[in-house]
Design an enzyme around this catalytic site. Structure first.
Site: not given
Length: 469
Positions: A237-239, A241
């Protein structure tokens, strides 16, 4: 039989790297067997689908070089065809109208969950005659006996009892078709022979196979690839990177490096790590894809990117590098040829962003010296070699790497100094920091006027230090 594969993203956000890997596997399968690769935009989620997301998908496919042979086809332009098939299923008795209220369905779901059972429709309207003029949905009449058996290209044999499958909705009360119906009609009409997709679709496959058989069609072959996990074992996911493909472009990754990395996420050919695109086409086999999930490793991707920067044609790198200079508000046409800058920096950068940043000195003067570099190399003792180099460079007629190298050597010999005692203060004067390509290359790239101007700046800096000492 001509193999026909497809990539069918939903335009509800960025093009995810997981989707890119699916597209790559589908593209490679088609290319290896002389088949065709189809791009389909599954935009039936009218509330979440956006034109920006469609553009991001098309831009991402272009950047990666995954050219499609047919499409893009848009599901929103095929509603008439979907309704035609739904009416056909109603006529043949393979579908029926259902007028169950949301409240009734919610109670069914709550009751099933309280019994720790999988929520499913109970077939209340299965044998009822529902007035077409009244609000209703259309459900597929799933077989109640037997099983769905298919040989998954990745997971092997999969069996699902029809008793586990309820009668799914294929047309909503607003008249719009649902995902499972649209996909079936598209795959049927587009003669798709092989479907590669994420394993989150495994539960949809038996339902789609039953719909296809109700329409008298043989289903395509399916291959469900495992998801990509972050380094912590959670779904990527976005967390973790960058996960959108264009973000990797913006961060200075090469498309070939990203493709090479993604093809190795779950697939291998011996111990080989580096694959040119043609090698991927020759060697890729969907049957060799691992059944277990793969973890995304940013360090490995960075290593691959650095390899491709080092080994690629400088002209190719220059073409991709140019937009990164634009982000620094630098016009690379006003200075040394970009391809020569690339040749000087290919061994020194892991990303194109880094290459642009460490090469900015070629095209514009820096604002201030790096503090530690100036403290070490722009001391009063450096004034004499800098003045000598300024005088020599002012007289320099032939501004080539070779001629400049000879000049630095000559000045060092005349001053009876180690070449580093001349080159390092000169490097800090020209670049503003202690790291750059060879001093001869650095001088050549910067040009005569800028070199003399920056030496004057360094001498002024030293004069201030001497005055305040």
């Amino acid at each position: 039989m001509t193999i026909r594969t497809r990539f069918a993203p939903s335009p509800t956000g960025y093009l995810h790297v997981g989707g890119v890997r699916t597209a790559l596997f589908s593209w490679l399968l088609a290319r290896r067997h002389g088949g065709l690769f189809v791009l389909r935009i599954e935009d039936t989620d009218l509330e979440r689908s956006t034109a920006e997301s469609v553009n991001a998908i098309l831009e991402g496919m272009t950047w990666l070089g995954l050219e499609y042979d047919e499409g893009p086809f848009y599901q929103t332009k095929r509603f008439e065809r979907y309704n035609e098939v739904i009416d056909q299923l109603l006529e043949s008795g393979h579908a029926y109208r259902c007028e169950c209220s949301k409240e009734r369905l919610d109670k069914l779901r709550e009751a099933a969950m309280s019994r720790k059972e999988k929520p499913r429709y109970d077939g209340c309207c299965r044998d009822r005659q529902v007035d077409p003029g009244q609000p209703h949905v259309v459900r597929f009449r799933n077989p109640q006996e037997g099983e769905v058996l298919f040989e998954d290209m990745v997971k092997g044999e999969i069996r699902v009892s029809n008793e586990e499958l309820d009668d799914l909705i294929i047309r909503r009360s607003d008249g719009s078709p649902t995902y499972n119906l649209s996909v079936v009609v598209d795959d049927m009409d587009m003669a798709i022979t092989h479907v590669i997709r994420g394993d989150d679709h495994v539960n949809n496959t038996p339902r789609q196979i039953n719909i296809l058989r109700a329409l008298g069609k043989e289903p395509p072959r399916y291959g469900h690839v495992p998801m990509i996990l972050g380094s912590d074992g959670a779904r990527l996911s976005k967390r973790h990177g960058a996960v959108g493909v264009m973000q990797y472009r913006d961060e200075g990754f090469l498309p070939e490096a990203l493709l090479n990395y993604l093809v190795r996420l779950g697939w291998s050919h011996g111990d080989q790590e580096i694959f040119a695109l043609e090698e991927m086409i020759q060697l890729f086999d969907i049957g060799d894809v691992n059944r277990a999930a793969s973890s995304f490793n940013n360090e490995k991707l960075l290593w691959l990117n650095q390899h491709y920067i080092k080994e690629s044609d400088p002209l190719h790198i220059a073409h991709l590098l140019s937009p990164h200079f634009a982000k620094l508000d630098i016009d690379p046409s006003r200075g040394a040829p970009l391809v020569e800058v690339v040749r000087a920096q290919q061994e020194r950068a892991k990303t194109l962003v880094e290459m642009a940043e460490i090469s900015a000195f070629v095209y514009r003067d820096f604002e201030s010296f790096d503090e530690s570099a100036a403290k070490k190399h722009l001391r009063p003792v450096a004034r004499q070699p800098l003045e000598a180099m300024k005088a020599a460079l002012a007289q320099q007629e032939q501004w080539t790497v070779e001629a400049l190298h000879r000049t630095v050597e000559r000045v060092s010999a005349e001053l009876e100094l180690n070449m580093g005692k001349v080159a390092q203060p000169l490097r800090v004067a020209i670049v503003g920091r202690a790291a750059s390509p060879g001093i001869d290359q650095t001088l050549y790239l910067v040009g005569k006027a800028a070199a003399l101007r920056r030496i004057d700046k360094a001498l002024a800096f030293i004069a201030v230090r001497e005055a305040t000492a």
